[in-house]
Design a protein around this motif. Sequence first.
Motif, short mmCIF file in Angstrom:
data_model
loop_
_atom_site.label_atom_id
_atom_site.label_comp_id
_atom_site.label_asym_id
_atom_site.label_seq_id
_atom_site.Cartn_x
_atom_site.Cartn_y
_atom_site.Cartn_z
N THR A 22 22.71 -24.63 -31.38
CA THR A 22 22.94 -26.00 -30.92
C THR A 22 22.35 -26.21 -29.53
OG1 THR A 22 24.94 -26.17 -32.24
CG2 THR A 22 24.71 -27.72 -30.41
N LYS A 25 18.52 -26.48 -29.82
CA LYS A 25 18.09 -27.73 -30.44
C LYS A 25 18.31 -28.93 -29.51
CE LYS A 25 18.47 -26.59 -35.30
NZ LYS A 25 19.00 -27.00 -36.60
N MET A 26 19.47 -28.99 -28.89
CA MET A 26 19.77 -30.12 -28.00
C MET A 26 18.86 -30.12 -26.78
SD MET A 26 22.09 -31.91 -29.49
CE MET A 26 21.74 -31.40 -31.16
N THR A 27 18.53 -28.94 -26.27
CA THR A 27 17.60 -28.84 -25.15
C THR A 27 16.22 -29.34 -25.55
OG1 THR A 27 18.82 -26.98 -24.21
CG2 THR A 27 16.56 -27.25 -23.48
N TYR A 29 15.56 -31.46 -28.05
CA TYR A 29 15.65 -32.92 -28.25
C TYR A 29 15.64 -33.64 -26.91
CZ TYR A 29 17.19 -31.79 -33.04
OH TYR A 29 17.29 -31.31 -34.32
N ALA A 30 16.36 -33.10 -25.92
CA ALA A 30 16.41 -33.73 -24.59
C ALA A 30 15.02 -33.75 -23.96
CB ALA A 30 17.39 -32.98 -23.68
N ALA A 33 13.08 -36.63 -25.56
CA ALA A 33 13.62 -37.98 -25.48
C ALA A 33 12.97 -38.76 -24.34
CB ALA A 33 15.13 -37.92 -25.26
N LYS A 39 18.34 -38.87 -23.36
CA LYS A 39 18.03 -37.57 -22.76
C LYS A 39 19.30 -36.94 -22.18
CE LYS A 39 14.24 -36.01 -19.98
NZ LYS A 39 13.50 -35.69 -21.11
N PHE A 42 21.71 -35.69 -24.98
CA PHE A 42 21.30 -34.40 -25.53
C PHE A 42 21.50 -33.27 -24.53
CE2 PHE A 42 18.39 -36.80 -28.58
CZ PHE A 42 19.18 -36.53 -29.68
N GLN A 43 21.20 -33.51 -23.25
CA GLN A 43 21.38 -32.46 -22.24
C GLN A 43 22.85 -32.11 -22.07
OE1 GLN A 43 18.74 -30.67 -20.89
NE2 GLN A 43 20.49 -29.37 -20.51
N ALA A 45 25.13 -32.35 -24.36
CA ALA A 45 25.50 -31.59 -25.57
C ALA A 45 25.01 -30.14 -25.45
CB ALA A 45 24.92 -32.25 -26.81
N ALA A 46 23.80 -29.96 -24.92
CA ALA A 46 23.26 -28.61 -24.73
C ALA A 46 24.11 -27.83 -23.73
CB ALA A 46 21.81 -28.67 -24.25
#
Length: 61
Positions: A22, A25-27, A29-30, A33, A39, A42-43, A45-46
Amino acid sequence: MSEISVLDLQNLRHLIGGYNTTHCKMTDYASQAEDPEVKKLFQDAADSAMKNKQDLMKFLS
């Protein structure tokens, strides 16, 4: 710390791996973005996934 069963260790390994996935992936996606709010979402969440992973690993030490 008391004894921990093999099943509990396997579950922890699964959770830690999931948090690691996770975080990655979140990093990613960020980094892709363009919208600053997305951004940040997502950050955050990471960061949360990394904290959870670290907390579980501390539990094992």
